[in-house]
Design an enzyme around this catalytic site. Structure first.
Site, PDB file in Angstrom:
ATOM      1  N   LYS A 155       4.467  -4.743  -3.081  1.00 41.96           N
ATOM      2  CA  LYS A 155       5.845  -4.532  -2.604  1.00 41.96           C
ATOM      3  C   LYS A 155       6.880  -5.044  -3.618  1.00 41.96           C
ATOM      4  O   LYS A 155       7.969  -4.469  -3.740  1.00 41.96           O
ATOM      5  CB  LYS A 155       6.034  -5.179  -1.229  1.00 41.96           C
ATOM      6  CG  LYS A 155       5.189  -4.533  -0.126  1.00 41.96           C
ATOM      7  CD  LYS A 155       5.492  -3.050   0.038  1.00 41.96           C
ATOM      8  CE  LYS A 155       4.746  -2.417   1.195  1.00 41.96           C
ATOM      9  NZ  LYS A 155       5.034  -0.978   1.333  1.00 41.96           N
ATOM     10  N   THR A 172       4.295  -1.830  14.808  1.00 43.10           N
ATOM     11  CA  THR A 172       3.651  -0.541  14.523  1.00 43.10           C
ATOM     12  C   THR A 172       2.138  -0.789  14.505  1.00 43.10           C
ATOM     13  O   THR A 172       1.699  -1.948  14.548  1.00 43.10           O
ATOM     14  CB  THR A 172       4.066  -0.027  13.129  1.00 43.10           C
ATOM     15  OG1 THR A 172       3.493  -0.915  12.151  1.00 43.10           O
ATOM     16  CG2 THR A 172       5.568   0.043  12.951  1.00 43.10           C
ATOM     17  N   TYR A 229      -0.788  -7.173  -1.005  1.00 41.34           N
ATOM     18  CA  TYR A 229       0.343  -6.470  -0.382  1.00 41.34           C
ATOM     19  C   TYR A 229       1.662  -6.930  -1.006  1.00 41.34           C
ATOM     20  O   TYR A 229       2.524  -6.114  -1.366  1.00 41.34           O
ATOM     21  CB  TYR A 229       0.311  -6.746   1.123  1.00 41.34           C
ATOM     22  CG  TYR A 229       1.349  -6.002   1.929  1.00 41.34           C
ATOM     23  CD1 TYR A 229       1.140  -4.681   2.308  1.00 41.34           C
ATOM     24  CD2 TYR A 229       2.524  -6.631   2.331  1.00 41.34           C
ATOM     25  CE1 TYR A 229       2.083  -4.001   3.065  1.00 41.34           C
ATOM     26  CE2 TYR A 229       3.469  -5.954   3.087  1.00 41.34           C
ATOM     27  CZ  TYR A 229       3.249  -4.646   3.460  1.00 41.34           C
ATOM     28  OH  TYR A 229       4.186  -3.975   4.211  1.00 41.34           O
TER      29      TYR A 229
HETATM   30  N1  LIG Z   1       5.337  -2.727  10.123  1.00 42.05           N
HETATM   31  C1  LIG Z   1       5.934  -3.674   9.422  1.00 42.05           C
HETATM   32  O1  LIG Z   1       6.173  -4.802   9.917  1.00 42.05           O
HETATM   33  C2  LIG Z   1       6.363  -3.426   8.010  1.00 42.05           C
HETATM   34  C3  LIG Z   1       7.119  -4.418   7.390  1.00 42.05           C
HETATM   35  C4  LIG Z   1       7.514  -4.222   6.073  1.00 42.05           C
HETATM   36  C5  LIG Z   1       7.187  -3.063   5.406  1.00 42.05           C
HETATM   37  N2  LIG Z   1       6.444  -2.114   6.048  1.00 42.05           N
HETATM   38  C6  LIG Z   1       6.102  -0.922   5.274  1.00 42.05           C
HETATM   39  O2  LIG Z   1       6.593   0.227   5.942  1.00 42.05           O
HETATM   40  C7  LIG Z   1       5.712   1.330   5.698  1.00 42.05           C
HETATM   41  C8  LIG Z   1       5.225   1.907   7.014  1.00 42.05           C
HETATM   42  O3  LIG Z   1       4.569   0.869   7.726  1.00 42.05           O
HETATM   43  P1  LIG Z   1       3.990   1.042   9.189  1.00 42.05           P
HETATM   44  O4  LIG Z   1       4.115  -0.283   9.838  1.00 42.05           O
HETATM   45  O5  LIG Z   1       4.542   2.241   9.841  1.00 42.05           O
HETATM   46  O6  LIG Z   1       2.437   1.256   8.826  1.00 42.05           O
HETATM   47  P2  LIG Z   1       1.283   2.066   9.600  1.00 42.05           P
HETATM   48  O7  LIG Z   1      -0.001   1.528   9.077  1.00 42.05           O
HETATM   49  O8  LIG Z   1       1.513   2.025  11.058  1.00 42.05           O
HETATM   50  O9  LIG Z   1       1.506   3.556   9.060  1.00 42.05           O
HETATM   51  C9  LIG Z   1       1.241   3.859   7.714  1.00 42.05           C
HETATM   52  C10 LIG Z   1       0.796   5.295   7.626  1.00 42.05           C
HETATM   53  O10 LIG Z   1       0.459   5.569   6.250  1.00 42.05           O
HETATM   54  C11 LIG Z   1      -0.734   6.343   6.230  1.00 42.05           C
HETATM   55  N3  LIG Z   1      -1.443   6.156   4.956  1.00 42.05           N
HETATM   56  C12 LIG Z   1      -2.199   5.102   4.568  1.00 42.05           C
HETATM   57  N4  LIG Z   1      -2.737   5.331   3.366  1.00 42.05           N
HETATM   58  C13 LIG Z   1      -2.296   6.546   2.974  1.00 42.05           C
HETATM   59  C14 LIG Z   1      -2.509   7.330   1.820  1.00 42.05           C
HETATM   60  N5  LIG Z   1      -3.296   6.900   0.815  1.00 42.05           N
HETATM   61  N6  LIG Z   1      -1.913   8.558   1.742  1.00 42.05           N
HETATM   62  C15 LIG Z   1      -1.118   9.007   2.746  1.00 42.05           C
HETATM   63  N7  LIG Z   1      -0.892   8.292   3.878  1.00 42.05           N
HETATM   64  C16 LIG Z   1      -1.472   7.084   3.989  1.00 42.05           C
HETATM   65  C17 LIG Z   1      -1.542   5.794   7.401  1.00 42.05           C
HETATM   66  O11 LIG Z   1      -2.570   6.700   7.790  1.00 42.05           O
HETATM   67  C18 LIG Z   1      -0.465   5.590   8.449  1.00 42.05           C
HETATM   68  O12 LIG Z   1      -0.263   6.742   9.243  1.00 42.05           O
HETATM   69  C19 LIG Z   1       4.596   0.781   4.817  1.00 42.05           C
HETATM   70  O13 LIG Z   1       4.919   1.003   3.459  1.00 42.05           O
HETATM   71  C20 LIG Z   1       4.626  -0.704   5.116  1.00 42.05           C
HETATM   72  O14 LIG Z   1       4.069  -1.461   4.060  1.00 42.05           O
HETATM   73  C21 LIG Z   1       6.019  -2.265   7.324  1.00 42.05           C
END
Ligand SMILES: NC(=O)c1ccc[n+]([C@@H]2O[C@H](COP(=O)([O-])OP(=O)(O)OC[C@H]3O[C@@H](n4cnc5c(N)ncnc54)[C@H](O)[C@@H]3O)[C@@H](O)[C@H]2O)c1
Length: 263
Positions: free
Chosen positions: A165, A196, A161
């Site tokens: 990133k 989330t 991961y």
């Molecule tokens: N939640 C956190 O703490 C956090 C922190 C830093 C960065 N992020 C980043 O923010 C973004 C959103 O995170 P989140 O927490 O909402 O995640 P989440 O897992 O709740 O949602 C991610 C969504 O992406 C979809 N997805 C996964 N693989 C896919 C693919 N191949 N094609 C299309 N859709 C796909 C999933 O089905 C899901 O609906 C991500 O890039 C994550 O890495 C999240």
């Protein structure tokens, strides 16, 4: 209006929009007048359709698009469909990603490759096809990718991961340079711990002190009572970055983490 822009931004495309941060961004941009193309994988169809209904209830258009962002033809066709149905593309939010939890000594090559395929190739493809369309339109635009504070420093059990990133930040800086002459800005949001489905890790949360987000906090070097927030804190940053007045911010990865990582 921003330099290079002659008509307002009205259409946004958000990947991974069925839940979490992507869903919140789609709803926030709909509140602000955008029609939205929203993408997720077919197994999340019910959730994506409910987001579409929520957007339509706000009086905006929603176009659900199912497909895996790691596949080039899929991304190309989804962008074409968004333009055909919604008329244009002004904002791309390459948000979809997956998290792989493993120490490097146990890291499975297939899982590592999958994380890079979705989190890096997926973002690159969204950048590529959005950029082509925005250049063609000649009205500027806004491209954003999802990075993380784990794209700024490492953590345990998060190598795949973290590598993905860091790569998103690199892609973003390169595209920002390439698209500057076209008045298209390219940035990432770099969240800390956001509550989330991605950060709901069940037994791992319990093992790291309990509660939603505890395992993610541990990976980020935080105690169980360290800072966490809902996805609205990210949506509000995105809402600013897509505005015409944000035209002078590009190539950046903006941290939204409650004060964990200082740039
Ligand atoms: N939640 C956190 O703490 C956090 C922190 C830093 C960065 N992020 C980043 O923010 C973004 C959103 O995170 P989140 O927490 O909402 O995640 P989440 O897992 O709740 O949602 C991610 C969504 O992406 C979809 N997805 C996964 N693989 C896919 C693919 N191949 N094609 C299309 N859709 C796909 C999933 O089905 C899901 O609906 C991500 O890039 C994550 O890495 C999240």
């Amino acid at each position: 209006m921003a330099p290079g822009q002659t008509t307002p931004f009205t259409v946004a495309f958000i990947t991974g929009a069925a839940q979490g941060i992507g869903r919140e961004i789609a709803l926030r941009l709909a509140d602000e007048g955008f029609n939205v193309a929203i993408n997720d994988i077919p197994s999340n169809a019910d959730a994506l359709h409910s987001v579409a209904k929520e957007v339509e209830a706000k009086g905006r258009k929603a176009l659900p698009l199912f497909g895996d962002v790691s596949e080039e033809d899929t991304v190309r066709v989804m962008v074409e469909k968004a333009v055909e149905v919604l008329g244009r593309l002004d904002v791309m939010i390459a948000n979809a990603a997956i998290a792989i939890i493993s120490e490097i000594v146990d890291l499975d090559v297939e899982k590592f490759d999958r994380a890079l395929a979705v989190n890096v190739r997926g973002v690159m493809l969204c950048y590529k096809y959005a950029a082509r369309q925005m250049i063609k339109q000649g009205n500027g635009g806004r491209i954003l990718g999802a990075a993380s504070i784990l794209g700024k420093r490492g953590g345990p059990m998060a190598a795949a991961y973290v590598a993905s990133k860091f790569a998103v930040r690199g892609l973003t800086q390169c595209l920002a340079i390439e698209l500057a002459p076209h008045h298209i800005t390219v940035n990432t949001y770099a969240p800390g711990v956001i509550l989330t489905p991605m950060t709901a890790m069940g037994a791992l949360d319990e093992a790291k002190g309990g509660g939603h987000g505890a395992a993610t906090k541990w990976v980020c070097g935080l105690p169980p009572d360290g800072p966490a927030a809902g996805p609205e804190v990210v949506a509000s940053l995105v809402s600013y970055l897509v505005k015409p007045e944000a035209y002078f911010i590009t190539g950046q990865s903006l941290t939204v983490d409650g004060g964990v990582v200082f740039n």
